[in-house]
Design an enzyme around this catalytic site. Structure first.
Site, short mmCIF file in Angstrom:
data_model
loop_
_atom_site.label_atom_id
_atom_site.label_comp_id
_atom_site.label_asym_id
_atom_site.label_seq_id
_atom_site.Cartn_x
_atom_site.Cartn_y
_atom_site.Cartn_z
N GLU A 108 0.84 -1.22 0.00
CA GLU A 108 0.00 0.00 0.00
C GLU A 108 0.87 1.26 0.00
OE1 GLU A 108 -2.17 -1.78 3.30
OE2 GLU A 108 -4.04 -1.23 2.32
N GLU A 128 -3.56 -9.61 4.10
CA GLU A 128 -4.28 -9.31 5.35
C GLU A 128 -5.37 -10.32 5.65
OE1 GLU A 128 -3.50 -7.13 2.99
OE2 GLU A 128 -2.76 -5.27 3.87
N1 CAA Z 1 4.73 -6.93 11.42
C1 CAA Z 1 5.52 -7.21 12.47
N2 CAA Z 1 6.60 -8.03 12.39
C2 CAA Z 1 6.85 -8.61 11.21
C3 CAA Z 1 6.06 -8.38 10.08
C4 CAA Z 1 4.95 -7.49 10.22
N3 CAA Z 1 4.16 -7.16 9.19
N4 CAA Z 1 6.54 -9.11 9.04
C5 CAA Z 1 7.62 -9.76 9.53
N5 CAA Z 1 7.81 -9.48 10.84
C6 CAA Z 1 8.85 -9.98 11.73
C7 CAA Z 1 8.62 -11.42 12.10
O1 CAA Z 1 7.70 -11.53 13.13
C8 CAA Z 1 10.02 -11.85 12.47
O2 CAA Z 1 10.30 -11.36 13.77
P1 CAA Z 1 10.92 -12.37 14.88
O3 CAA Z 1 12.29 -12.67 14.36
O4 CAA Z 1 10.90 -11.55 16.13
O5 CAA Z 1 10.04 -13.57 14.91
C9 CAA Z 1 10.90 -11.06 11.53
O6 CAA Z 1 10.10 -9.99 11.02
C10 CAA Z 1 11.37 -11.89 10.32
O7 CAA Z 1 10.19 -12.47 9.72
P2 CAA Z 1 10.05 -14.04 9.42
O8 CAA Z 1 10.86 -14.85 10.40
O9 CAA Z 1 8.59 -14.34 9.35
O10 CAA Z 1 10.73 -14.13 7.99
P3 CAA Z 1 10.40 -15.17 6.83
O11 CAA Z 1 11.47 -14.96 5.79
O12 CAA Z 1 10.20 -16.54 7.37
O13 CAA Z 1 8.97 -14.70 6.23
C11 CAA Z 1 7.36 -13.07 5.43
C12 CAA Z 1 8.87 -13.45 5.59
C13 CAA Z 1 6.71 -14.03 4.44
C14 CAA Z 1 7.33 -11.66 4.89
C15 CAA Z 1 6.66 -13.17 6.81
O14 CAA Z 1 7.44 -12.43 7.76
C16 CAA Z 1 5.28 -12.63 6.81
O15 CAA Z 1 4.36 -13.29 6.37
N6 CAA Z 1 5.10 -11.40 7.36
C17 CAA Z 1 3.79 -10.79 7.50
C18 CAA Z 1 3.24 -10.32 6.17
C19 CAA Z 1 1.86 -9.74 6.36
O16 CAA Z 1 0.93 -10.41 6.74
N7 CAA Z 1 1.74 -8.42 6.07
C20 CAA Z 1 0.47 -7.72 6.23
C21 CAA Z 1 0.46 -7.05 7.58
S1 CAA Z 1 -1.12 -6.40 8.00
C22 CAA Z 1 -1.20 -4.91 7.21
O17 CAA Z 1 -0.29 -4.47 6.52
C23 CAA Z 1 -2.45 -4.17 7.53
C24 CAA Z 1 -3.02 -3.27 6.55
O18 CAA Z 1 -3.04 -3.35 5.35
C25 CAA Z 1 -3.77 -2.20 7.10
#
Ligand code: CAA
Length: 254
Positions: A108, A128
């Site tokens: 976004e 999301e």
């Molecule tokens: N918020 C907070 N922390 C996040 C994050 C997020 N969006 N994305 C990643 N992190 C953190 C993880 O929790 C992790 O922290 P820890 O080491 O403390 O556990 C660190 O970043 C590294 O992430 P991963 O270990 O998960 O790394 P990966 O390579 O295995 O996976 C990924 C990468 C696929 C991007 C995975 O991190 C993921 O799915 N992240 C979330 C993606 C997501 O759902 N984004 C949408 C958020 S909601 C939003 O944005 C709302 C909106 O529109 C209004």
């Protein structure tokens, strides 16, 4: 500091910097971003912003851990995400240079920019739905306007990620470049844009954005007013005079 900012000539490069959470966008980062860019936006010496992240992630979304403790009342009372509109409203052109993940709020944020330049390793998505929510920072609206209903529904209802090539094919991304040359390519585009008259550049991006919000006849009228108004600028005089004199123009942003 959640940002690294450097200015080179007329281009300001902003690197999102929360590597431990893949540049998850929390409220403090967004406040820092808007506070840093607002004064630069008004500076006629600044012609383009480049927003970038790390090789691994442009931004993996809004900060899920920050959001997870909030109630509906908190979200409404704080008008959580309202501040993001201040970023979208900046008038200096913004390029998103995307490597790695641009997910949720990261996608976004990129869509709030005027162009997205993607490294060939970039991944875009609106996951999301997998968290029990929906895109909340314009994703359902901007993505649909940019790529149409079929692809927007596909991405938003399934939460699947797409690669840079598909993102370019569906019209989300302006250009895909090899990941290793992303910074150089984005800078070159930014320098090109920053070299033009800032008032004309601002008018151009404003009119293109208007096309997403209005009907054709109103949009054309809006464009015509903007075009006419540019004839009050020194840069219009200079640009056309330079053409006739067969020399490069020297724009001043006035
Ligand atoms: N918020 C907070 N922390 C996040 C994050 C997020 N969006 N994305 C990643 N992190 C953190 C993880 O929790 C992790 O922290 P820890 O080491 O403390 O556990 C660190 O970043 C590294 O992430 P991963 O270990 O998960 O790394 P990966 O390579 O295995 O996976 C990924 C990468 C696929 C991007 C995975 O991190 C993921 O799915 N992240 C979330 C993606 C997501 O759902 N984004 C949408 C958020 S909601 C939003 O944005 C709302 C909106 O529109 C209004």
């Amino acid at each position: 500091m959640r940002l690294k900012i450097e200015r080179e000539g007329r281009v300001v490069r902003v690197r999102l910097h929360r590597p431990e959470v893949l540049n998850a966008l929390d409220a403090a980062l967004m406040t820092e971003l808007v506070e840093a860019l607002t004064p630069l936006d008004a500076d006629p010496g600044v012609g383009c912003f480049v927003i970038t992240g790390s090789e691994r992630a442009f931004a993996a979304g809004a900060d899920i851990k920050e959001m997870s403790g909030k109630s509906a009342a908190d979200m409404i009372a704080e008008d959580y995400f309202a501040g993001w509109e201040a970023f979208a409203a900046l008038r200096t052109p913004k390029l998103a240079a995307v490597s790695g993940y641009a997910l949720g709020g990261g996608c976004e944020l990129a869509m709030m920019c005027d162009m997205i330049i993607a490294g060939d390793d970039a991944k875009f998505g609106q996951p999301e739905i997998t968290l029990g929510v929906i895109p909340g920072i314009g994703g359902t609206q901007r993505l649909t306007r940019l790529v149409g209903k079929a692809k927007a529904m596909d991405l938003i209802l399934t939460g699947r990620l797409i690669d840079a090539e598909e993102a370019e094919r569906i019209g989300l991304v302006s250009r895909v470049v090899p990941a290793e040359t992303l910074a150089a390519e984005a800078n070159a585009i930014a320098e090109q844009i920053a070299g033009y008259g800032k008032l004309a550049v601002m008018a151009a991006r404003d009119c293109v954005d208007r096309a997403l919000e209005t009907g054709l006849a109103d949009g054309i009228r809006y464009e015509r007013r903007a075009f006419h108004a540019l004839f009050a600028t020194a840069d219009q005089q200079e640009g056309m005079r330079a053409f006739k004199e067969k020399r490069a123009p020297e724009f001043t942003g006035r």
